[in-house]
Design an enzyme around this catalytic site. Structure first.
Site, PDB file in Angstrom:
ATOM      1  N   GLU A  47       0.858  -1.191   0.035  1.00 11.96           N
ATOM      2  CA  GLU A  47      -0.100   0.049  -0.028  1.00 11.96           C
ATOM      3  C   GLU A  47       0.819   1.060   0.052  1.00 11.96           C
ATOM      4  OE1 GLU A  47      -3.400  -2.647   1.527  1.00 11.96           O
ATOM      5  OE2 GLU A  47      -1.365  -2.423   2.042  1.00 11.96           O
ATOM      6  N   THR A  48       0.148   2.283  -0.542  1.00 13.66           N
ATOM      7  CA  THR A  48       0.881   3.676  -0.710  1.00 13.66           C
ATOM      8  C   THR A  48      -0.299   4.726  -0.050  1.00 13.66           C
ATOM      9  OG1 THR A  48       2.411   3.090  -2.230  1.00 13.66           O
ATOM     10  CG2 THR A  48       1.744   5.367  -1.856  1.00 13.66           C
TER      11      THR A  48
END
Length: 289
Positions: A47-48
């Site tokens: 995830e970002t």
């Protein structure tokens, strides 16, 4: 926007090591969803997080995997607030974040430890052992021996909580395609498998998390699923009014992480749920958008 910086952060580290990598982009107000997805794909982590301004909360956060946007991500939340603290954009204290899972509180300690509130649990549905065992490559008897249910619980994201008999967690071999298809069919993120630890140890349980539908074969620290697991354990194993759990995750990946979860409950169920840990910036990348 031109040039932007992506901070690379390990969240839920254990004494400065391990953790789960997340990307963090600050001041992301001008980015479209398509740009955010492209950045998440370029970074390549599970995830970002993208931090924007918000009229109702201190910040708005959005979360992208390499394939999709997700409503919430615990380890990327921890990473984002840790970066803001390290960069001097916030001090220790209480903050609120608007996410697609709702408005949630975040507390930043003077030592940089981040504790985030999660949604109260939804107990969505159960599966029988025989349905889930083949997805993770274990014999059905290894799940049945726990005498605990296989249940989908959400504290922001729906995960299948799967109990595994002690000594078998590291033997899981996920059928990535089958689990991906099953997750799509049942509207879940993936599997959060756990085995209870010896009562004399520091950890309550050891965990593994698999979300191949979202481009995550396995990840080493999952904040949202840790909250769900805390509620599960409170429901079926440790039914105290207030509980504090410490989870280990990522050992099988050579990347052990530590996640704490605290909850309070009454006769109606869980009334408060907090998940916390430490994070460490490991580097940064410049990207043009």
């Amino acid at each position: 926007m031109g040039h932007l910086t992506v901070y690379l952060v390990n969240a839920f580290t254990e004494q400065g090591k391990g953790g789960n990598p997340a990307g963090v982009v600050l001041q992301a107000d001008g980015l479209s969803d398509a740009q955010r997805l492209a950045i998440a794909q370029s970074v390549g982590f599970s995830e970002t997080a993208f931090v924007s301004s918000d009229s109702e909360a201190d910040f708005a956060l959005s979360f992208f995997t390499p394939t999709d946007e997700v409503d919430f991500c615990g380890h990327a939340t921890l990473a984002a607030f840790s970066v803001m603290f390290e960069q001097g954009l916030i001090t220790h204290g209480h903050y609120t974040q608007n996410t697609k899972a709702g408005r949630l509180g975040v507390t930043v300690g003077a030592n940089g430890r981040i504790v985030m509130a999660q949604n109260l649990p939804q107990y969505i549905k159960r599966f029988d052992y025989a349905t889930v065992a083949p997805l993770i490559g274990l014999d059905v008897s290894i799940l049945r021996a726990t005498q605990l249910p296989v249940e989908v619980i959400s504290t922001g994201l729906p995960d299948i909580i799967v109990p595994v008999a002690a000594g078998h967690l590291d033997k899981i071999k996920v059928d990535q395609q089958a689990l991906s298809d099953f997750s799509r069919e049942h509207g879940v993120i993936g599997v959060h498998a756990f085995e209870l630890s010896d009562a004399s140890g520091v950890f309550t349980a050891c965990c593994r998390n698999f979300a191949p539908l979202f481009g995550i074969p396995e990840e080493s620290a999952t904040g949202s699923a840790s909250g769900a697991l805390a509620c599960y354990l409170n429901q079926y194993v440790y039914p105290a009014k207030s509980n504090r759990f410490v989870f280990e995750q990522g050992r099988a990946m050579g990347c052990a992480s530590r996640i704490t979860a605290e909850l309070e409950s009454d006769e109606q169920g869980v009334t408060r749920l907090l998940v916390g840990g430490m994070a460490q910036i490991t580097g940064q990348r410049g990207l043009s958008v």
